[in-house]
Design a protein around this motif. Structure first.
Motif, mmCIF file in Angstrom:
data_model
loop_
_atom_site.group_PDB
_atom_site.id
_atom_site.type_symbol
_atom_site.label_atom_id
_atom_site.label_comp_id
_atom_site.label_asym_id
_atom_site.label_seq_id
_atom_site.Cartn_x
_atom_site.Cartn_y
_atom_site.Cartn_z
ATOM 1 N N THR A 1 0.829 -1.212 0.000
ATOM 2 C CA THR A 1 0.000 0.000 0.000
ATOM 3 C C THR A 1 0.858 1.254 0.000
ATOM 4 N N LYS A 2 1.910 1.274 0.806
ATOM 5 C CA LYS A 2 2.747 2.460 0.928
ATOM 6 C C LYS A 2 3.623 2.697 -0.308
ATOM 7 N N LEU A 3 3.895 1.658 -1.074
ATOM 8 C CA LEU A 3 4.681 1.842 -2.300
ATOM 9 C C LEU A 3 3.924 2.657 -3.341
ATOM 10 N N GLN A 4 2.598 2.536 -3.337
ATOM 11 C CA GLN A 4 1.742 3.268 -4.289
ATOM 12 C C GLN A 4 2.162 3.012 -5.735
ATOM 13 N N VAL A 5 2.243 1.747 -6.089
ATOM 14 C CA VAL A 5 2.594 1.357 -7.457
ATOM 15 C C VAL A 5 1.466 0.524 -8.052
ATOM 16 N N GLY A 6 1.438 0.495 -9.386
ATOM 17 C CA GLY A 6 0.426 -0.263 -10.102
ATOM 18 C C GLY A 6 1.048 -1.289 -11.028
ATOM 19 N N ASP A 7 0.223 -1.815 -11.898
ATOM 20 C CA ASP A 7 0.626 -2.916 -12.765
ATOM 21 C C ASP A 7 1.851 -2.582 -13.598
ATOM 22 N N MET A 8 2.871 -3.431 -13.482
ATOM 23 C CA MET A 8 4.128 -3.385 -14.227
ATOM 24 C C MET A 8 5.004 -2.174 -13.923
ATOM 25 N N GLU A 9 4.642 -1.381 -12.910
ATOM 26 C CA GLU A 9 5.587 -0.343 -12.479
ATOM 27 C C GLU A 9 6.780 -1.009 -11.806
ATOM 28 N N LYS A 10 7.941 -0.396 -11.922
ATOM 29 C CA LYS A 10 9.202 -1.050 -11.549
ATOM 30 C C LYS A 10 9.559 -0.779 -10.080
ATOM 31 N N VAL A 11 9.795 -1.880 -9.355
ATOM 32 C CA VAL A 11 10.061 -1.804 -7.915
ATOM 33 C C VAL A 11 11.319 -2.631 -7.609
ATOM 34 N N LEU A 12 12.118 -2.148 -6.664
ATOM 35 C CA LEU A 12 13.284 -2.869 -6.179
ATOM 36 C C LEU A 12 13.004 -3.415 -4.775
ATOM 37 N N ASP A 13 13.369 -4.679 -4.561
ATOM 38 C CA ASP A 13 13.367 -5.272 -3.232
ATOM 39 C C ASP A 13 14.831 -5.395 -2.818
ATOM 40 N N MET A 14 15.259 -4.518 -1.915
ATOM 41 C CA MET A 14 16.665 -4.416 -1.538
ATOM 42 C C MET A 14 16.949 -5.360 -0.361
ATOM 43 N N GLY A 15 17.392 -6.570 -0.699
ATOM 44 C CA GLY A 15 17.605 -7.602 0.316
ATOM 45 C C GLY A 15 16.419 -8.530 0.337
ATOM 46 N N ASP B 1 10.397 3.039 -9.968
ATOM 47 C CA ASP B 1 9.317 3.835 -9.382
ATOM 48 C C ASP B 1 9.324 3.795 -7.856
ATOM 49 N N ALA B 2 9.809 2.704 -7.284
ATOM 50 C CA ALA B 2 9.794 2.560 -5.824
ATOM 51 C C ALA B 2 10.798 1.484 -5.424
ATOM 52 N N ALA B 3 11.145 1.493 -4.147
ATOM 53 C CA ALA B 3 12.040 0.482 -3.584
ATOM 54 C C ALA B 3 11.615 0.203 -2.154
ATOM 55 N N SER C 1 9.503 -20.166 -10.336
ATOM 56 C CA SER C 1 9.324 -20.915 -11.588
ATOM 57 C C SER C 1 8.111 -21.832 -11.553
ATOM 58 N N SER C 2 7.606 -22.143 -10.358
ATOM 59 C CA SER C 2 6.431 -23.014 -10.242
ATOM 60 C C SER C 2 5.123 -22.226 -10.230
ATOM 61 N N LEU C 3 5.212 -20.902 -10.319
ATOM 62 C CA LEU C 3 4.020 -20.053 -10.262
ATOM 63 C C LEU C 3 3.507 -19.751 -11.671
ATOM 64 N N SER C 4 2.435 -18.985 -11.736
ATOM 65 C CA SER C 4 1.792 -18.694 -13.016
ATOM 66 C C SER C 4 2.691 -17.823 -13.893
ATOM 67 N N PRO C 5 2.501 -17.857 -15.212
ATOM 68 C CA PRO C 5 3.255 -16.958 -16.088
ATOM 69 C C PRO C 5 3.114 -15.488 -15.695
ATOM 70 N N TRP C 6 1.939 -15.116 -15.192
ATOM 71 C CA TRP C 6 1.709 -13.722 -14.761
ATOM 72 C C TRP C 6 2.676 -13.357 -13.643
ATOM 73 N N MET C 7 2.836 -14.257 -12.670
ATOM 74 C CA MET C 7 3.784 -14.001 -11.580
ATOM 75 C C MET C 7 5.221 -14.016 -12.096
ATOM 76 N N GLN C 8 5.555 -14.972 -12.940
ATOM 77 C CA GLN C 8 6.915 -15.072 -13.443
ATOM 78 C C GLN C 8 7.320 -13.836 -14.237
ATOM 79 N N ASP C 9 6.378 -13.231 -14.942
ATOM 80 C CA ASP C 9 6.670 -12.022 -15.711
ATOM 81 C C ASP C 9 6.995 -10.831 -14.816
ATOM 82 N N THR D 1 -0.095 -5.809 -5.963
ATOM 83 C CA THR D 1 -0.057 -4.604 -6.804
ATOM 84 C C THR D 1 0.068 -4.869 -8.298
ATOM 85 N N GLY D 2 0.578 -6.030 -8.683
ATOM 86 C CA GLY D 2 0.878 -6.280 -10.086
ATOM 87 C C GLY D 2 2.170 -5.632 -10.557
#
Length: 380
Positions: free
Chosen positions: A123-137, A202-204, A173-181, A151-152
């Protein structure tokens, strides 16, 4: 009516039924605290040893001389890499695929605590479908996948530990193509990220992951460099709270055990931590202790973030309960002495106990939070 003697069929049948019911409950509780737990990881370690053939004795040397909330003697990135070779499969066995805490209701499952924190971050990231996010660690990708589901967004996770990244990719790799993308993982030192375009995300977020570096400004500068102007930083931080008493012998020993048993660097105060984020260039827009906030929200029904690791009469997560984790090093040690289990496995199990006891003890006395929320924004 006279009771049947102990060896009669009726008594034996009742006894067998009771034992069977107890065993069935134990198996259920052991394997269903969190659907992402993998109890078989314990047996893998018993057979193959630690990832990367990591040595607990070598790791121990890094923390020699640490007393209370003081810093270890090695490069933070190297310590994190070594620690997660020792810890990753124990965490997945006993906790699940998301290596972080959370607060939930007393009668809610452990997975709800994990979900509460991940949905808050999403919620706090405020991102939508295919917006680019970094998970640092990113660990083995649990929070990244949680943010994608919520969020997508297109999330790229960094970890310095190759074993973790391989496992993150394997799970995804065992998840849906949508998740893998939308889920991507790369071996990177978040103190020195290489090969990624500046001003393009867009966010991290950091989900309890900056605890491994003393000067957190270094990693926050890397996030700042990669974020677009206006990009959002959501940091869930380990900070000491007002209840921390640095001269109290009990607090000092709990902190020593936490730092050592969680591969952590010195823990900053709230004021020190906020200063580190500002020093990286971010404007701090909001901050508070999420764990304390959720405890207030749940009220008397709250199950605190530290409770699963302390003794309790309602174990939702049995492998993490002292009833199970405390005897485990002794059992593994006995098997090691007869050559069945590699010697670093019982030593690593004891390392996990040190971290669990130290950190949950600090939480119980109100000395630390693992999820002090900070929202930073890169100026336009």
């Amino acid at each position: 009516r006279r009771q049947p003697p102990p060896n009669c069929p009726d008594a034996m049948g009742l006894t067998s039924a009771a034992v069977g019911a107890a065993l069935a409950y134990f198996v259920f509780a052991f394997t269903n605290g969190n659907p992402t737990q993998h109890v078989e990881k314990l047996f893998k370690m018993m057979s193959q040893g630690m990832a990367g053939k990591e040595s607990v004795a070598a790791f121990d040397k890094v923390y020699q001389g640490v007393d209370g909330n003081t810093q270890h003697n090695a490069y933070d990135g190297d310590v994190a890499r070594s620690f997660y070779n020792l810890a990753t499969e124990f965490y997945e066995y006993g906790w699940g695929d998301s290596f972080h805490f959370g607060t939930r209701g007393r009668h809610e499952p452990h997975a709800k605590a994990i979900l509460n924190s991940q949905n808050f971050v999403a919620t706090k990231l405020q991102v939508g479908d295919m917006e680019k996010v970094l998970d640092m660690g990113c660990g083995i990708g649990g929070p990244a996948r949680g943010v994608v589901r919520a969020t997508g967004a297109n999330v790229t996770g960094f970890s310095i530990n190759e074993h973790q990244i391989n496992r993150a990719k394997e799970i995804t790799s065992s998840l849906s193509p949508w998740m893998q993308d939308r889920c991507h993982f790369d071996v990177q030192d978040y103190l020195n990220v290489k090969g990624y375009e500046e001003n393009s995300y867009d966010a991290a977020f950091y989900m309890e992951s900056s605890l491994h570096c003393e000067d957190r400004t270094k990693t926050f500068k890397e996030a700042y460099r990669l974020l677009k102007p206006g990009g959002r930083l959501v940091a869930m931080e380990y900070y000491t709270l007002p209840g921390w008493k640095p001269q109290d012998p009990e607090h000092k020993e709990l902190m020593r055990r936490h730092l050592y048993g969680n591969g952590a660097a010195r823990t900053p105060s709230i004021e020190e931590g906020l200063a580190q984020i500002r020093a990286a260039g971010f404007e701090v827009k909001e901050h508070f202790d999420l764990m304390g906030y959720l405890e207030e929200q749940y009220g008397s029904d709250a199950w605190p973030w530290w409770a699963d690791l302390q003794f309790n009469w309602a174990p939702h997560l049995l492998p993490a309960h002292p009833w199970v984790r405390k005897p485990l090093p002794y059992l593994l040690g006995a098997l090691s002495k007869i050559g069945i289990v590699p010697p670093d496995v019982p030593a690593a199990a004891e390392l996990m106990n040190e971290g669990g006891d130290g950190l949950s003890g600090l939480g119980k006395v109100g000395a630390i939070s693992p999820q002090y929320y900070v929202l930073g924004v890169k100026p336009e």
